[in-house]
Write an enzyme that holds these catalytic residues in place. Structure first.
Site, PDB file in Angstrom:
ATOM      1  N   LYS A 183      -7.174   1.751  -2.462  1.00 49.41           N
ATOM      2  CA  LYS A 183      -6.738   1.312  -1.132  1.00 49.41           C
ATOM      3  C   LYS A 183      -6.795   2.480  -0.131  1.00 49.41           C
ATOM      4  CE  LYS A 183      -4.686  -1.029   2.150  1.00 49.41           C
ATOM      5  NZ  LYS A 183      -5.271  -2.143   2.888  1.00 49.41           N
ATOM      6  N   SER A 188       0.876  -1.180   0.000  1.00 50.94           N
ATOM      7  CA  SER A 188       0.000   0.000   0.000  1.00 50.94           C
ATOM      8  C   SER A 188       0.910   1.226   0.000  1.00 50.94           C
ATOM      9  CB  SER A 188      -0.861   0.033   1.254  1.00 50.94           C
ATOM     10  OG  SER A 188      -1.597  -1.149   1.396  1.00 50.94           O
ATOM     11  N   LYS A 193       0.845   5.843   8.123  1.00 51.40           N
ATOM     12  CA  LYS A 193       1.446   5.913   6.786  1.00 51.40           C
ATOM     13  C   LYS A 193       0.360   6.039   5.713  1.00 51.40           C
ATOM     14  CE  LYS A 193       1.950   2.117   4.821  1.00 51.40           C
ATOM     15  NZ  LYS A 193       1.276   1.255   3.839  1.00 51.40           N
TER      16      LYS A 193
HETATM   17  P1  NAD Z   1       5.671  -5.811   7.639  1.00 49.21           P
HETATM   18  O1  NAD Z   1       6.392  -4.656   8.230  1.00 49.21           O
HETATM   19  O2  NAD Z   1       5.241  -6.942   8.515  1.00 49.21           O
HETATM   20  O3  NAD Z   1       6.541  -6.457   6.438  1.00 49.21           O
HETATM   21  C1  NAD Z   1       7.331  -5.728   5.553  1.00 49.21           C
HETATM   22  C2  NAD Z   1       8.537  -6.589   5.192  1.00 49.21           C
HETATM   23  O4  NAD Z   1       9.327  -5.886   4.212  1.00 49.21           O
HETATM   24  C3  NAD Z   1       9.456  -6.859   6.385  1.00 49.21           C
HETATM   25  O5  NAD Z   1       9.660  -8.247   6.516  1.00 49.21           O
HETATM   26  C4  NAD Z   1      10.754  -6.110   6.033  1.00 49.21           C
HETATM   27  O6  NAD Z   1      11.912  -6.756   6.533  1.00 49.21           O
HETATM   28  C5  NAD Z   1      10.702  -6.134   4.518  1.00 49.21           C
HETATM   29  N1  NAD Z   1      11.498  -5.104   3.849  1.00 49.21           N
HETATM   30  C6  NAD Z   1      11.521  -3.764   4.105  1.00 49.21           C
HETATM   31  N2  NAD Z   1      12.333  -3.151   3.214  1.00 49.21           N
HETATM   32  C7  NAD Z   1      12.821  -4.114   2.383  1.00 49.21           C
HETATM   33  C8  NAD Z   1      13.690  -4.097   1.262  1.00 49.21           C
HETATM   34  N3  NAD Z   1      14.238  -2.954   0.799  1.00 49.21           N
HETATM   35  N4  NAD Z   1      13.969  -5.261   0.661  1.00 49.21           N
HETATM   36  C9  NAD Z   1      13.434  -6.434   1.101  1.00 49.21           C
HETATM   37  N5  NAD Z   1      12.606  -6.512   2.155  1.00 49.21           N
HETATM   38  C10 NAD Z   1      12.291  -5.352   2.789  1.00 49.21           C
HETATM   39  O7  NAD Z   1       4.424  -5.185   6.862  1.00 49.21           O
HETATM   40  P2  NAD Z   1       3.065  -5.916   6.420  1.00 49.21           P
HETATM   41  O8  NAD Z   1       2.085  -5.802   7.509  1.00 49.21           O
HETATM   42  O9  NAD Z   1       3.390  -7.229   5.793  1.00 49.21           O
HETATM   43  O10 NAD Z   1       2.572  -4.893   5.284  1.00 49.21           O
HETATM   44  C11 NAD Z   1       3.133  -4.865   3.978  1.00 49.21           C
HETATM   45  C12 NAD Z   1       2.269  -3.928   3.143  1.00 49.21           C
HETATM   46  O11 NAD Z   1       0.929  -4.446   3.106  1.00 49.21           O
HETATM   47  C13 NAD Z   1       2.173  -2.502   3.714  1.00 49.21           C
HETATM   48  O12 NAD Z   1       2.149  -1.584   2.659  1.00 49.21           O
HETATM   49  C14 NAD Z   1       0.850  -2.522   4.459  1.00 49.21           C
HETATM   50  O13 NAD Z   1       0.280  -1.228   4.565  1.00 49.21           O
HETATM   51  C15 NAD Z   1       0.028  -3.451   3.574  1.00 49.21           C
HETATM   52  N6  NAD Z   1      -1.088  -4.133   4.248  1.00 49.21           N
HETATM   53  C16 NAD Z   1      -0.935  -4.674   5.493  1.00 49.21           C
HETATM   54  C17 NAD Z   1      -2.018  -5.297   6.110  1.00 49.21           C
HETATM   55  C18 NAD Z   1      -1.913  -5.888   7.506  1.00 49.21           C
HETATM   56  O14 NAD Z   1      -2.956  -6.191   8.102  1.00 49.21           O
HETATM   57  N7  NAD Z   1      -0.726  -6.074   8.059  1.00 49.21           N
HETATM   58  C19 NAD Z   1      -3.246  -5.384   5.440  1.00 49.21           C
HETATM   59  C20 NAD Z   1      -3.352  -4.884   4.160  1.00 49.21           C
HETATM   60  C21 NAD Z   1      -2.270  -4.251   3.557  1.00 49.21           C
END
Ligand code: NAD
Length: 294
Positions: free
Chosen positions: A170, A95, A238
Site C-alpha cells: 500500500k 493503511s 500520514k
Molecule cells: P475516515 O477518517 O473517514 O474514517 C475513520 C473512522 O474511524 C471514523 O469514522 C472514526 O470515527 C473512526 N475511529 C477512529 N478511531 C476509532 C476507534 N478507536 N474506535 C472506533 N472507531 C474509530 O477515514 P477513511 O477515509 O475511511 O480511511 C480509513 C483508512 O482507509 C485509512 O487508513 C485510509 O488511509 C485508508 N484508505 C482511505 C481511502 C479513501 O479514499 N478515503 C482509500 C484507500 C484507503
C-alpha cells in the site's frame, strides 16, 4: 459466520454495507455515533466498545485512520483483544505502518487470535461498488479462509507476503499515486500557463503513455476546481510519513516522495489538509499564479 466491523468512515461505511448485502451478520462500532446509526439502518447490530464487537464475532475487521488508532482499538482498554475468542481472525484493512501491523499481530498471537493486514486501494467510489483492490499480508492459510469475505468488498485480493507486506504494498501504491497527481498538476499548470486549454490537453493525452487511472480521476477535479474529498491531503501525509519511515529503516531513499511530501505540508499549513489530494493543483497555482480550473 459472524463479522464485526470497527471504523465506519468514508471507507468503512460502504465496505460494511457491502458485507450486509452479501448476507453476513454484522456487529459494528465507531466512536462517531452518526456513522453507526447509518450502518444499523442498513441492517447491522451495534455495540459500544471494540471488545464487545470482538466478543460477538468470529472475524473482526478494522478500518481506521492510522497505526495509533488500530493499536488503540485492538490492544487498548476495551479493545478487540479484551473480547476476542481464541481462534478468531482480525483483518486490519486500514493503511498503517508495516511495523505496526507486525506489533499488533504479535499481541494477537499471544491471545490465540490470528491477524492479517489487508489495506485497500480505490477510494470511496470503489468502496461503494465493492470493487476495491486489496493487498494482503500474513499467514496464507488464514488469508485463504477469509478470501471470499474480502471479495465482497473488492474486485481483487492479492497475497503479497508475511504480516506487514500488505501495508508495504500500500505504501508503494501511495508513492505512485502522490507522484502521479503532482506530475498531473505540474503538467496541466504548464499547459494552462502556455495558453493551451487543459481540457484539450486531457483529451489529447489521456489515451497515450501519460494516461493513468490517477489522471482520469484527478485531472477533471483540478479542471473543475473541485477538491471535495475523496482522499484527504492529511491522510496522504500520514501515508507518506509511513513510507518515508519505512524507507529509511530499510535504506531505500525516496527523493521524489520527499518533494511531494513538502508540497502536501505546504497545503496543510495553508489549512487545506481536509481537501482532496488533487488539491496539489493549489500548490502549483500559488507558485505559478495560474489556476488550472479557471
Ligand atoms: P475516515 O477518517 O473517514 O474514517 C475513520 C473512522 O474511524 C471514523 O469514522 C472514526 O470515527 C473512526 N475511529 C477512529 N478511531 C476509532 C476507534 N478507536 N474506535 C472506533 N472507531 C474509530 O477515514 P477513511 O477515509 O475511511 O480511511 C480509513 C483508512 O482507509 C485509512 O487508513 C485510509 O488511509 C485508508 N484508505 C482511505 C481511502 C479513501 O479514499 N478515503 C482509500 C484507500 C484507503
Amino acid at each position: 459466520m459472524k463479522i464485526g466491523f470497527i471504523g465506519l468512515g468514508i471507507m468503512g461505511k460502504p465496505m460494511s454495507i457491502n458485507l450486509l448485502k452479501a448476507g453476513y451478520e454484522l456487529t459494528v462500532y465507531d466512536i462517531n455515533k452518526t456513522s453507526v446509526d447509518e450502518v444499523v439502518a442498513a441492517g447491522a447490530a451495534s455495540t459500544n466498545t471494540s471488545a464487545k464487537v470482538a466478543e460477538q464475532s468470529d472475524i473482526i475487521i478494522t478500518m481506521l485512520p492510522n497505526s495509533p488508532h488500530v493499536k488503540n482499538a485492538v490492544m487498548g482498554e476495551s479493545g478487540v483483544l479484551e473480547g476476542a475468542k481464541s481462534g478468531s481472525i482480525l483483518i486490519d484493512m486500514s493503511s498503517i505502518a508495516p511495523i505496526a501491523s507486525q506489533e499488533i499481530e504479535k499481541a494477537c498471537a499471544e491471545k490465540g487470535v490470528h491477524m492479517i493486514d489487508a489495506p485497500v486501494s480505490g477510494g470511496e467510489p470503489k468502496a461503494v461498488d465493492g470493487t476495491l483492490s486489496i493487498m494482503v499480508g500474513g499467514n496464507k492459510e488464514i488469508y485463504e479462509q477469509v478470501r471470499d469475505i474480502l471479495l465482497c468488498m473488492g474486485a481483487s485480493a492479492v497475497y503479497c507476503g508475511t504480516i506487514g507486506a500488505g501495508n508495504t504494498t500500500k505504501l508503494a501504491n501511495q508513492v505512485v499515486v502522490a507522484l502521479n497527481i503532482a506530475a498531473c498538476a505540474e503538467a496541466f499548470t504548464l499547459a494552462k500557463k502556455a495558453g493551451v486549454d487543459p481540457e484539450s490537453v486531457f483529451n489529447a493525452i489521456k489515451g497515450g503513455l501519460a494516461g493513468s487511472t490517477v489522471m482520469n480521476a484527478k485531472v477533471p477535479m483540478m479542471m473543475e476546481n473541485n477538491f471535495k474529498p475523496g482522499f484527504k491531503i492529511d491522510l496522504h501525509i500520514k501515508d507518506l510519513n509511513n513510507a518515508l519511515d519505512t524507507a529509511h529503516e530499510v535504506g531505500a531513499p525516496l527523493p521524489l516522495t520527499s518533494q511531494v511530501m513538502e508540497m502536501f505540508q505546504t497545503l496543510h499549513a495553508d489549512h487545506c489538509g481536509g481537501d482532496d489530494h488533487s488539491a496539489l493543483a493549489k500548490y502549483y497555482a500559488k507558485i505559478s499564479g495560474t489556476v488550472i480550473g479557471d
